[in-house]
Scaffold this active site. Sequence first.
Site, PDB file in Angstrom:
ATOM      1  CG  LEU A  87      40.812  42.575  49.534  1.00 15.27           C
ATOM      2  CD1 LEU A  87      41.332  41.520  50.647  1.00 15.27           C
ATOM      3  CD2 LEU A  87      39.255  42.630  49.491  1.00 15.27           C
ATOM      4  CG  LEU A  89      41.342  53.872  48.276  1.00 15.80           C
ATOM      5  CD1 LEU A  89      39.539  53.553  48.101  1.00 15.80           C
ATOM      6  CD2 LEU A  89      41.438  54.991  49.172  1.00 15.80           C
ATOM      7  CG  HIS A 106      30.510  45.444  47.801  1.00 13.85           C
ATOM      8  ND1 HIS A 106      31.776  45.635  48.452  1.00 13.85           N
ATOM      9  CD2 HIS A 106      29.394  45.551  48.552  1.00 13.85           C
ATOM     10  CE1 HIS A 106      31.298  45.514  49.606  1.00 13.85           C
ATOM     11  NE2 HIS A 106      30.047  45.543  49.735  1.00 13.85           N
ATOM     12  CG  ASP A 147      32.716  48.934  48.556  1.00  9.02           C
ATOM     13  OD1 ASP A 147      32.994  48.742  49.793  1.00  9.02           O
ATOM     14  OD2 ASP A 147      33.586  48.609  47.544  1.00  9.02           O
ATOM     15  CD  GLU A 176      30.395  38.452  44.282  1.00 10.29           C
ATOM     16  OE1 GLU A 176      30.340  37.765  45.483  1.00 10.29           O
ATOM     17  OE2 GLU A 176      31.560  38.679  43.954  1.00 10.29           O
TER      18      GLU A 176
HETATM   19  C1  GRF Z   1      33.995  38.528  46.071  1.00 13.88           C
HETATM   20  O1  GRF Z   1      32.808  38.154  46.824  1.00 13.88           O
HETATM   21  C2  GRF Z   1      34.050  39.675  45.667  1.00 13.88           C
HETATM   22  O2  GRF Z   1      32.706  40.451  45.658  1.00 13.88           O
HETATM   23  C3  GRF Z   1      34.793  40.267  46.977  1.00 13.88           C
HETATM   24  O3  GRF Z   1      35.638  39.557  47.116  1.00 13.88           O
HETATM   25  C4  GRF Z   1      35.207  38.107  46.771  1.00 13.88           C
HETATM   26  C5  GRF Z   1      36.282  37.845  45.828  1.00 13.88           C
HETATM   27  O4  GRF Z   1      36.106  36.661  45.228  1.00 13.88           O
HETATM   28  N1  GRF Z   1      35.076  41.598  46.535  1.00 13.88           N
HETATM   29  P1  GRF Z   1      36.710  35.837  44.243  1.00 13.88           P
HETATM   30  O5  GRF Z   1      38.467  36.319  44.732  1.00 13.88           O
HETATM   31  O6  GRF Z   1      36.792  36.587  42.912  1.00 13.88           O
HETATM   32  O7  GRF Z   1      36.765  34.319  44.473  1.00 13.88           O
END
Ligand code: GRF
Length: 192
Positions: A87, A89, A106, A147, A176
Amino acid sequence: MTKPGAPVRVAVLVSGGGTNLQTLLDALHDSPIAQVIRVISNRPNAGALQRARRAGVPTTVLRDANDPAELQAALGNARLVVLAGYLKLVPAAVVARFRGRMINIHPALLPAFGGPGMYGRRVHEAVLASGAKESGATVHVVDEAFDRGKIIAQEKVRVEPGDTPDTLASRVLEAEHRLLPQVVLDLARRMA
Ligand code: GRF
């Protein structure tokens, strides 16, 4: 440079529970193409760190995630850097050193629903509020802004009638988990 035949050294940056990290640890377990060599977090209590330790992967907790020297030292001789639920930068000097070799996942179809503050539940709330018919996951190159970097790959997910931020988030997370290991292996094959 990677010794011929040696797996590409991958470092993963995390802040949360680490389910994306887990898919990488599982996909790269014993892989001749790429290996997770370190997991780095800005949060000492990130669940992702426990996943790394269970897998026997060294971890680092950053004292100051804004300090480029500290992050550079933690990244060591990594060749590919993956942001998986990170989270913060990344300092510009570190982005510059890994230009094109640092990627982020993302939980939306960028360039929409991205940028500062757009993470976690907020993303899915914004998608539902917009009335969009589809969402999805995006893997993109990291640059000096949240992003914004070049999109590498996406997987679309339909928004279903009656979706809540949680039901949408869980289907996007599944996308993801399919997309990230594929992209990392593709990039590593090209870097080897
Ligand atoms: C995921 O949705 C990712 O895209 C976002 O944060 C969430 C993290 O999930 N950046 P995790 O920590 O990998 O379970």
